[in-house]
Write an enzyme that holds these catalytic residues in place. Sequence first.
Site, PDB file in Angstrom:
ATOM      1  N   GLU A  90       0.824  -1.195   0.000  1.00 38.36           N
ATOM      2  CA  GLU A  90       0.000   0.000   0.000  1.00 38.36           C
ATOM      3  C   GLU A  90       0.865   1.256   0.000  1.00 38.36           C
ATOM      4  OE1 GLU A  90      -3.938  -1.718   2.332  1.00 38.36           O
ATOM      5  OE2 GLU A  90      -2.391  -0.706   3.511  1.00 38.36           O
ATOM      6  N   CYS A 103       3.370   8.659   0.596  1.00 37.51           N
ATOM      7  CA  CYS A 103       3.961   7.763   1.592  1.00 37.51           C
ATOM      8  C   CYS A 103       4.235   6.429   0.911  1.00 37.51           C
ATOM      9  CB  CYS A 103       3.003   7.598   2.771  1.00 37.51           C
ATOM     10  SG  CYS A 103       3.624   6.518   4.080  1.00 37.51           S
ATOM     11  N   CYS A 110       6.481  -6.360   7.592  1.00 30.73           N
ATOM     12  CA  CYS A 110       7.574  -5.760   8.346  1.00 30.73           C
ATOM     13  C   CYS A 110       8.042  -6.740   9.413  1.00 30.73           C
ATOM     14  CB  CYS A 110       7.108  -4.462   9.006  1.00 30.73           C
ATOM     15  SG  CYS A 110       8.420  -3.561   9.880  1.00 30.73           S
ATOM     16  N   CYS A 114       6.523  -3.963  15.897  1.00 36.33           N
ATOM     17  CA  CYS A 114       6.083  -2.967  16.878  1.00 36.33           C
ATOM     18  C   CYS A 114       4.623  -3.272  17.247  1.00 36.33           C
ATOM     19  CB  CYS A 114       6.203  -1.565  16.308  1.00 36.33           C
ATOM     20  SG  CYS A 114       7.900  -1.106  15.871  1.00 36.33           S
ATOM     21  N   CYS A 117       1.458  -1.274  15.868  1.00 32.06           N
ATOM     22  CA  CYS A 117       1.404  -1.049  14.418  1.00 32.06           C
ATOM     23  C   CYS A 117       0.788  -2.248  13.714  1.00 32.06           C
ATOM     24  CB  CYS A 117       2.826  -0.802  13.897  1.00 32.06           C
ATOM     25  SG  CYS A 117       2.932  -0.611  12.099  1.00 32.06           S
ATOM     26  N   CYS A 338      -0.805   6.694   9.915  1.00 26.56           N
ATOM     27  CA  CYS A 338       0.413   6.109  10.469  1.00 26.56           C
ATOM     28  C   CYS A 338       0.099   4.865  11.293  1.00 26.56           C
ATOM     29  CB  CYS A 338       1.105   7.161  11.345  1.00 26.56           C
ATOM     30  SG  CYS A 338       2.585   6.590  12.171  1.00 26.56           S
TER      31      CYS A 338
END
Length: 355
Positions: A90, A103, A110, A114, A117, A338
């Site tokens: 995305e 962005c 990932c 975290c 997230c 975010c």
Amino acid sequence: MDVASLSLEALSRFVTEELGERAFRAPQLYRWLHQRGATSFDEMTDLSKALREKLRARAEIIPLVKDLEQRSIDGTIKYRWKTRDGRFIESVYMPAEDRRTLCVSTQVGCAMACSFCMTGTMGLKRNLTASEIVAQVHAVNREVRKNEGHETLRPLSNLVFMGMGEPLHNFENLKTALAILQSQDGPNFSHRHITVSTVGLVPMIERFGKETDVKLAISLNASTDEQRSKTMPVNRKWNIAALLDACRTFPLRQGRRITFEYVLIKGFNDADEDAHRLIELLKGIPVKVNLIPYNENPGLGFHTTGEERAEEFRAILADGHVAAYIRRNRGRDIAGACGQLANRGETQAGAETQT
């Protein structure tokens, strides 16, 4: 050969040594790929038919396929792209009066995990190639030209590498992509208009400073190691002290600052004591702090700090002579803000555009 992943120098070697063509053909091909964002050799009308035949036989352009488009009430547009191997990534377009920002993602998923997230819940599927990173920029430039009626080949003005993935975990492909995006024969983005964010891969921060010239952003999100290790596993390997030491030696152009991103999570890291500790931590580093009220994600158990508390936190930093700003979140209603990129509904390939 994935020619869109090659630097101009590498493309020149390919054109002369592998295709047996004269050197001036390489910049022609490069400009088609990275100024005009061509997705096929047939578009390259000033190349001879024989050369285009050679390219079709020996090389390829691997475009991203738009799978889903979602539009926010605030004007943000989130694009989901399908890669050749069926993965999804995305990228988020954020128009404003004075800039048009994209962005960009650097990985499928990932590895940093975290806990606040959504991308971190995916795990790492694979790195994106340099061409897949750059292709997001070309594809959105095309979308913006079409949707907003721009004649310029590059309506985007700013790039932030804050999408899916940890950019410095895919450093070689990131570095090649940055070189392409900044090149005069390519999109020609200024180093002043590109920011790369990291959770804090300390050894790579030094390389990033030596081998690129774009801006650095650090996802800090805590004022103690105890806090940070609970939510950001990277802190168990490189703690806050090690991270800030790397920032103190980071080469900065005159007048430039490191951006620290601090996600405000209610009852976790938004107390007055956190703000005062943050002031002490950042002493001696040219910084600005972006305070980001947490974008809530289902099932993760964290909640956003209210506007009043966020302003109180910012005021404490300002009183301590730390430049701090509360960042406006964009695209929350389409899970485009975010920490929200996670290919929700990834299996629904080919879904229709949502508006």
